[in-house]
Design a protein around this motif. Structure first.
Motif, PDB file in Angstrom:
ATOM      1  N   TRP A 148       0.816  -1.216   0.000  1.00 46.13           N
ATOM      2  CA  TRP A 148       0.000   0.000   0.000  1.00 46.13           C
ATOM      3  C   TRP A 148       0.850   1.266   0.000  1.00 46.13           C
ATOM      4  O   TRP A 148       0.333   2.366  -0.246  1.00 46.13           O
ATOM      5  N   ARG A 156       2.605   0.588   5.137  1.00 49.64           N
ATOM      6  CA  ARG A 156       1.313  -0.093   5.145  1.00 49.64           C
ATOM      7  C   ARG A 156       1.399  -1.308   4.231  1.00 49.64           C
ATOM      8  O   ARG A 156       1.687  -1.193   3.051  1.00 49.64           O
ATOM      9  N   SER A 161      -4.480  -5.192   6.422  1.00 48.48           N
ATOM     10  CA  SER A 161      -5.406  -5.559   5.350  1.00 48.48           C
ATOM     11  C   SER A 161      -6.316  -6.713   5.759  1.00 48.48           C
ATOM     12  O   SER A 161      -6.051  -7.426   6.730  1.00 48.48           O
ATOM     13  N   SER A 271      -7.946  -2.439   2.420  1.00 55.15           N
ATOM     14  CA  SER A 271      -7.393  -1.760   3.591  1.00 55.15           C
ATOM     15  C   SER A 271      -8.177  -0.474   3.799  1.00 55.15           C
ATOM     16  O   SER A 271      -8.404   0.285   2.852  1.00 55.15           O
TER      17      SER A 271
END
Length: 484
Positions: A148, A156, A161, A271
């Motif tokens: 991410w 991230r 997630s 997410s």
């Protein structure tokens, strides 16, 4: 025959994927992607951003090998379409491995194993809302397969997630998430998304039963609505998109969504991205939890299964819930003491121009009863050039009659060709006018008394007490009272 808006979106997505796939160049820097995510007010699909993610190869077969022998909980639902949503409290559940799920999904005559009581022609299965940290607790290296940080959120990964694996027909009822915005990576198969903007909330008949923290459900089955019971739903503006493997859907804050699997097997990863507005939203959720748990427990102390979503496993005692509320209020003040100034947007009752006010948290946080949940903290900037193109495709409004009138599943028809929602104040004011009028219309339509409507249930009362607009005002009053 003109192309439908939904078809236009899907055609643009396919063209964008073909254009960049060969180039292997990401169209947006992390900084630019984050800027888009934090400013965009309508759903959109990112293309060509995940071609180098290892998680792109996470089909169900691969995951069954990674999770070999691990028991996963599947939600079982009926493929037949009723006008009543299939909430999680009405579904049955099966504990099974991914191998067993794939066997059942392929061998429709399966007569053994955990799925033996579920005819594949009549049921779908959904391993939904599976947190990576629980699913891959002994394989944490796999977290790095989800990146991410490419969207401007350093560090991230899969750790933040959730994983979703479903069969054809598996779906989530229409709801909105009270926290954050959502990024959804489609890995295998296709999913059809039906989305509705926040200002259409009165048309969606919001409810907190079944109760789940951070989820406001709609009473309407949006793919087969009961328009006699929910007439205001006719006014809701639907946005639809088919999400294909390799694409990322951005769902802005408080957008309603109903998601269905339209291929034999689907795998998705999502997410939720935290936003500034979440600090007050946690106070609102704590208020909701206290009221729902108090009234529903008093009504039937021994049967929480009837109203508490299976995903809610926490303590529901009043003492614990009050501690949760106090913690949320304290966290709100702790956050804003560090930022010194709170910016809030308020919509005045005379519908003047939207105004940004800077309030010192050590003075007094104003409470405006007309303040809509659709307005986020922060100032509205002047209209910027459209970010849309082959690598960022806007999800556009559909134009269709409800299926209960047409006798079939929704299909999009071209209406006015307005593909992009303009991000300027006058548009927002028109949205608010629509929302306010809808709320009045809904009250008026409910005021016609017949013998069958005179009984007020606990759920009817809760629909008013924990309506998102009401809890927002109560949260602001609580915060103001603590700050005096």
């Amino acid at each position: 025959m003109a192309a439908s808006p939904g078809a236009t979106t899907d055609t643009a997505l396919a063209a964008g994927a073909r254009e960049k796939e060969a180039k292997h160049v990401k169209p947006f820097t992390p900084e630019k992607a984050k800027e888009i995510i934090l400013s965009l007010q309508q759903p959109a699909v990112f293309c060509n951003m995940v071609f180098d993610w290892p998680a792109r190869h996470w089909n169900a077969k691969h995951l069954s090998e990674v999770l070999h022998g691990k028991q996963i909980r599947f939600r079982m639902g009926m493929k037949s379409t009723d006008t009543v949503p299939q909430f999680e409290t009405t579904c049955s559940y099966v504990e099974a491995t991914l191998e067993e799920f794939l066997t059942w999904n392929c061998d429709q005559s399966c007569v053994s194993g955990p799925f033996r009581d579920y005819d594949h022609s009549q049921f779908w299965a959904y391993a939904d809302y599976k947190y990576f940290v629980h699913l891959f607790e002994d394989k944490t290296d796999i977290f790095q397969d989800v990146i991410w940080s490419d969207f401007g959120f350093p560090g991230r990964t899969g750790r933040e997630s959730t994983l979703w694996i479903g069969s054809l027909g598996a779906h989530t009822p229409c709801h909105l998430d009270t926290y954050g915005c959502n990024l959804v990576f489609q890995v295998q198969g296709r999913k059809r998304w039906h989305l509705f903007p926040p200002e259409d909330t009165p048309f969606l008949y919001p409810t907190r039963i079944p109760y789940e923290e951070s989820s406001v459900f709609s009473k309407v089955n949006v793919v087969n609505p009961d328009l006699k019971r929910f007439p205001q739903f006719r006014k809701a503006q639907r946005y639809t998109v088919t999400l294909n493997p390799g694409q990322i859907l951005f769902v802005p804050r408080h957008w309603w969504h109903y998601v269905e699997s339209i291929d034999p097997v689907t795998v998705s990863i999502n997410s939720w991205i935290e936003l500034e507005e979440d600090h007050q939203a946690r106070v609102e959720e704590a208020i909701t939890r206290i009221l729902v748990c108090a009234l529903k427990t008093a009504e039937n102390p021994g049967n929480t299964r009837a109203w508490l979503n299976p995903t809610e496993v926490g303590e529901t005692s009043h003492e614990i819930n009050c501690c949760y509320l106090n913690g949320a209020v304290s966290a709100f003040f702790d956050h804003y003491r560090t930022s010194k100034v709170v910016e809030t947007e308020t919509l005045r009752t005379n519908r003047e121009h939207t105004k940004t006010e800077k309030l010192n948290v050590h003075n007094q946080i104003q409470v405006d009863p007309t303040c809509s949940q659709n307005f986020a903290m922060g100032s509205i900037e002047q209209e910027a050039p459209s970010p849309f193109g082959p690598d960022l495709v806007a999800v556009i409004p559909s134009s269709e009659e409800p299926s209960s009138e047409r006798g079939g599943v929704f299909e999009s028809d071209d209406e006015d060709g307005e593909h992009f929602v303009k991000l300027h104040c006058t548009k927002r004011q028109r949205m608010m006018s629509k929302s306010e009028n809808a709320a009045v219309g809904q009250i008026a339509s409910n005021s016609i008394i017949t013998p069958s409507q005179t009984f007020i249930s606990t759920d009817d009362l809760l629909d008013c007490l924990v309506n998102p607009q009401v809890t927002r005002i109560v949260a602001q009053l609580l915060i103001q009272g603590r700050n005096l």
